[in-house]
Design an enzyme around this catalytic site. Sequence first.
Site, mmCIF file in Angstrom:
data_model
loop_
_atom_site.group_PDB
_atom_site.id
_atom_site.type_symbol
_atom_site.label_atom_id
_atom_site.label_comp_id
_atom_site.label_asym_id
_atom_site.label_seq_id
_atom_site.Cartn_x
_atom_site.Cartn_y
_atom_site.Cartn_z
ATOM 1 N N ASP A 156 59.690 45.614 42.741
ATOM 2 C CA ASP A 156 60.400 44.578 41.694
ATOM 3 C C ASP A 156 61.090 45.430 40.805
ATOM 4 O O ASP A 156 60.830 46.779 40.732
ATOM 5 C CB ASP A 156 59.235 43.657 41.276
ATOM 6 N N HIS A 468 59.441 46.922 51.008
ATOM 7 C CA HIS A 468 59.897 45.950 50.145
ATOM 8 C C HIS A 468 60.359 46.706 48.808
ATOM 9 O O HIS A 468 59.764 47.137 48.160
ATOM 10 C CB HIS A 468 58.681 44.960 49.745
ATOM 11 N N ASP A 514 56.574 47.272 59.134
ATOM 12 C CA ASP A 514 57.710 47.785 58.474
ATOM 13 C C ASP A 514 58.670 46.751 58.030
ATOM 14 O O ASP A 514 59.856 46.701 58.835
ATOM 15 C CB ASP A 514 58.284 49.266 59.060
ATOM 16 N N GLU A 523 55.522 47.621 50.140
ATOM 17 C CA GLU A 523 56.017 47.950 48.977
ATOM 18 C C GLU A 523 56.116 49.484 48.733
ATOM 19 O O GLU A 523 55.384 50.082 49.327
ATOM 20 C CB GLU A 523 55.488 46.842 47.788
HETATM 21 O O1 9MR Z 1 49.460 48.197 43.297
HETATM 22 C C1 9MR Z 1 48.842 46.755 42.979
HETATM 23 C C2 9MR Z 1 47.675 46.520 43.879
HETATM 24 O O2 9MR Z 1 46.735 47.093 43.688
HETATM 25 C C3 9MR Z 1 47.357 44.862 43.585
HETATM 26 O O3 9MR Z 1 46.360 44.587 44.495
HETATM 27 C C4 9MR Z 1 48.542 43.853 43.824
HETATM 28 C C5 9MR Z 1 48.183 42.728 43.328
HETATM 29 O O4 9MR Z 1 47.844 42.441 42.256
HETATM 30 O O5 9MR Z 1 49.650 44.487 42.789
HETATM 31 C C6 9MR Z 1 50.167 45.693 42.925
HETATM 32 O O6 9MR Z 1 51.118 45.879 41.977
HETATM 33 C C7 9MR Z 1 52.219 45.332 42.046
HETATM 34 C C8 9MR Z 1 52.492 44.928 40.624
HETATM 35 O O7 9MR Z 1 51.507 43.938 40.460
HETATM 36 C C9 9MR Z 1 53.948 44.494 40.617
HETATM 37 N N1 9MR Z 1 55.227 45.701 41.069
HETATM 38 C C10 9MR Z 1 54.693 45.950 42.488
HETATM 39 C C11 9MR Z 1 53.215 46.311 42.650
HETATM 40 C C12 9MR Z 1 52.884 46.787 43.956
HETATM 41 O O8 9MR Z 1 52.985 45.955 44.894
#
Ligand code: 9MR
Length: 544
Positions: A156, A468, A514, A523
């Site tokens: 994102d 992602h 993937d 991601e």
């Molecule tokens: O890395 C984060 C992971 O530990 C959490 O379980 C997840 C859900 O809350 O969020 C991940 O962080 C994301 C963040 O909220 C927004 N940018 C992308 C991050 C990676 O997926």
Amino acid sequence: MQYKADNSAKAIFVNQAGYAPDAVKVAVMPFPCEEFRLENLQGEVCFTGKARHFGLDTNSQDEVWQADFTQWNQPGQYRITACGKRSAVFSIGEDVYLPLMKDITRAFYFLRCGQDLLPEHAGEYCHKACHRTRAKEWENHDVEKEVFGGWHDAGDYGRYVTAAACALSHLLYAYILYPEVLSSLEMNIPESGSAVPDILSECRYELEWIIKMQREDGGAYHKETTAQHAPFVMPEDDLGQLYLLPVSSMATADLAAICALASRVYRPFDADFADTLAKTALLSYCWLKKNPDFLDFRNPEGCGTGGYYERDDYSNRFWAAAEMYALTGEKHYHDDMVAAMKKRFPLSQLGYGDVGGFGLMCYIFSDCEKDPQLVERFKDAFRSDAQRFEKLMDDCGYGAAMHAGDYIWGSNMVLMKHAMTFAIADRMDDKDRYLPAVCRQMDYLMGVNPLGISYVTGNGEYRCNAPHLRPSSCDGIDECIPGMVCGGPNRRPADADAVKLIPEGTPPMKCFADHDGCYSLNEITIYWNSPTVFALAYMMSKLK
Ligand code: 9MR
Ligand code: ZN
């Protein structure tokens, strides 16, 4: 876009980034096998060995055999073959990890926000500057600030203070502990060629942004994002209103900590910048003193971007006090550090949700005046973690120092944090005891896993190529931006595509696809790349 890593016929799993001549080298095979061969690309057999029957590996449910070819240290390109199957091609050689290091550090450059990425640095992945409009305070739209810059967090386009501080901490400590590897690393970024190491120039890009995330009273906004995640568009086409989400005590403490640390690191290169960092750190620290209670952050209604929730702010305050003490040597920070520590110990975690381990590292490795008993206690926290992780590694057929519960969202970060712990334990005790353990964590990341996949884009014959990551899904280029560390298997798939793709009951280590829709599996983020940089820097400092 979905890339199929066709590893079905090639079920012998190796580190596809290769092996330094002196490294431990263990390929893994999920099929019965007595003898294995190491062949060069002409098909000549260079080495043969007996496979070791490991037995059932719990987290993959594979019965595995291990092929140890550590003894073979001649540079070249090879495959392992056995029972009519073969591995991907890999190299043995000096500097074999350098291309990987360049890619995983350049990944941060590719995530730069607010700046044109030029063809001379970004090649075909060049694009126009993004997200340069002023951000409004979520709670009061009349307040607007210019806060562009920094790195996109992940797939994102949000930018989050605690995530940023965590990634910067991994990178700056890697630089502090392994300057022989990182200070001369050439990254081909706009600042390359200056007197400042490229890695520090890249980190500075993020630091300049983090400084802007400080409110006038010292509090730090938790994040800067649009209200919801952008659709799949190139960054410069994401034109949604940017917001500054409310101040949290975690963000404020992490901002103080990282600016204090950076002030020490940048002092020899730029005294003015070091002064600015110290001033910024102090202002945030004063805010913490005036606001002793936990100021939580929860997404307000209408905001759906990342939360980065934490259950308390003890570790953050502990880290901030430790860094302020290391920066200034003033005793009252030491008192604060000890007081914060009493609320929760051990604090040896190295992630965004618990940053205590950075405080321990700060105290252990800085040269301020120290209480020797406290130093030992802090070291013991890492030592006992390392022993625990080593046991996990020995219990795993693939050599991953992980238990079933570690296969979470971003499990490859857990893996790399454990690799960091091994490296830190070695550094404290001046030993190489855990070098093989760090190598084997890297092996897993780079292909010694039940999917036979390299989790780093652009690296390895069978590699992730559809993470992602918005720009890579939109740029029309088949090959993903290189050097991105993907999240990895998650035994609790948490997005609709992953739920569809991963059958119920899949063993933890295989809960991966993937596929760019699967943000809970595939991601990328800055703080999954950063511990990988740390672990690889350690390996490169030890292995020729
Ligand atoms: O890395 C984060 C992971 O530990 C959490 O379980 C997840 C859900 O809350 O969020 C991940 O962080 C994301 C963040 O909220 C927004 N940018 C992308 C991050 C990676 O997926
Ligand atoms: Zn941007």
